[in-house]
Design an enzyme around this catalytic site. Structure first.
Site, mmCIF file in Angstrom:
data_model
loop_
_atom_site.group_PDB
_atom_site.id
_atom_site.type_symbol
_atom_site.label_atom_id
_atom_site.label_comp_id
_atom_site.label_asym_id
_atom_site.label_seq_id
_atom_site.Cartn_x
_atom_site.Cartn_y
_atom_site.Cartn_z
ATOM 1 C CG ASP A 29 -2.010 1.073 1.117
ATOM 2 O OD1 ASP A 29 -2.384 1.432 -0.023
ATOM 3 O OD2 ASP A 29 -2.475 1.555 2.152
ATOM 4 C CE1 TYR A 152 -6.452 4.768 8.152
ATOM 5 C CE2 TYR A 152 -4.425 5.423 7.073
ATOM 6 C CZ TYR A 152 -5.780 5.231 7.030
ATOM 7 O OH TYR A 152 -6.474 5.497 5.886
ATOM 8 C CG ASP A 156 -4.320 0.898 5.128
ATOM 9 O OD1 ASP A 156 -5.378 0.568 5.700
ATOM 10 O OD2 ASP A 156 -4.076 2.072 4.782
#
Length: 369
Positions: A29, A152, A156
């Site tokens: 990502d 966070y 992902d």
């Protein structure tokens, strides 16, 4: 939360890449910032091979060539979710496109989970985990990043790695895993080819309204805007809006005073670019005019033909549990009709290629359009 490593130097990046090269699967990502810029500004790269979850800092590392090379390794399947913007980043920053590639959003759609399933919903559906999306508006360029931001970002790739085997198994049972790879690979096509400046006018909204003479002006202006946007790294609309280009093409002002009287341009556009506009318009070559923009929807037979094709595709989508948006979008239908009405010349439309062709070719061949 699984541990992650923060990689901010070539010294720590190199052994990580050597490890990743031995993997069969690498989940990826990116986090980036894109507000006024033409190109996205890469702020973080997340990678996970099931052993080491790494947050790679492209702001701190001045040479990522080894990482970019890794993304083309044929022995590693690269998995990303809804990766269109990631692919733009890879093209601009790395000059590569990942292969082989699987987009889990496409895979989820082909597996019968609906169109455009977001990452959080995918994780919730497959793993029963509710993700916190509170850092989605983070400035990923600013340093240092907080622990909350890094967690966070790590999530992902962490959960996508966990759910991928189940998603792959579902697709293989349906005979659709190769479909997902095929469709994901299609997303990479053309991304390494720079935009053709002489064709930039074709992407200006409402260009179809213009005559050939007006299009000649628009062609010149749109090419100039693209050059300016790429050179200054400004989004096209922050150089000059589409409606301003259309107004200039229609009214063709020949002096700076003419420009200043136009209500279609902002004061800033006039102040920065009035001289450029006058010079460009006065130098337009009207001896070689572009063809009028052919708007398929204006053809008399279009409405009924579109309705017929859409209805048949919707039935196939229902029967196969493939989202209509994925099987046959408006763009796909228009491409097919344009090809059909042009005596089936030119490139074969996407509807008749690959897995789509397997599903719809016979049905479309029987339809009167």
């Amino acid at each position: 939360m699984q541990d992650y490593v923060y990689v901010d130097s070539r010294t720590t990046l190199q052994p990580l890449l050597e490890q990743y090269r031995q993997s069969e699967l690498l989940v990826l990502d990116t986090e980036f910032v894109r507000t006024r810029t033409y190109y996205a500004r890469l702020g973080l790269i997340q990678a996970y091979d099931g052993k080491t979850l790494a947050l790679i800092d492209p702001v701190a590392i001045d040479d990522l060539s080894g990482f970019w090379q890794l993304l083309t390794a044929p022995n590693i399947t690269k998995v990303l979710h809804s990766c269109s913007e990631d692919l733009e980043v890879f093209a601009h920053d790395g000059g590569i496109q990942p292969a082989p590639l699987l987009d889990s959003q496409i895979a989820a759609g082909l597996a019968g989970n609906g169109h455009g399933l977001g990452y959080a919903k995918l994780v919730q559906q497959y793993l029963g985990v509710a993700l916190d999306k509170g850092e989605s508006r983070t400035d990923w360029i600013r340093r240092p990043l907080t622990m909350s931001q890094l967690s966070y970002a790590a999530n992902d790739v962490l959960y996508l790695y966990q759910l991928f085997p189940e998603l792959k198994q579902t697709l293989e049972q349906q005979g659709r895993y190769q479909w997902a790879l095929e469709e994901s690979a299609r997303m990479t096509k053309g991304r390494l080819t720079p935009p053709v400046r002489e064709q930039a006018y074709l992407k200006v909204k409402n260009a179809f309204q213009l005559s050939s003479t007006e299009l000649a002006v628009l062609r010149q202006l749109a090419a100039w805007r693209l050059d300016k946007a790429m050179k200054k790294d400004l989004a096209l609309g922050f150089v000059m809006k589409d409606h301003a280009l259309i107004a200039l093409a229609k009214k063709q002002p020949r002096t700076i005073n003419d420009i200043m009287r136009l209500k279609d341009l902002t004061d800033q556009e006039k102040r920065f670019y009035a001289k450029d506009m006058v010079n460009l318009i006065n130098k337009v070559d009207f001896s070689s005019l572009p063809d009028p923009v052919d708007v398929l929807a204006l053809k008399p037979a279009y409405k009924n033909a579109f309705k017929t094709l859409k209805g048949r595709l919707e039935q196939i989508a229902t029967d196969t549990a493939v989202p209509m948006e994925l099987l046959g979008s408006k763009r796909h239908i228009n491409e097919y009709l344009g090809w059909y009405w042009n005596d089936k010349s030119g490139d074969t439309p996407l509807l008749l290629q690959g897995w789509r062709g397997q599903l719809v070719a016979d049905a479309l061949a029987k339809l009167p359009v």
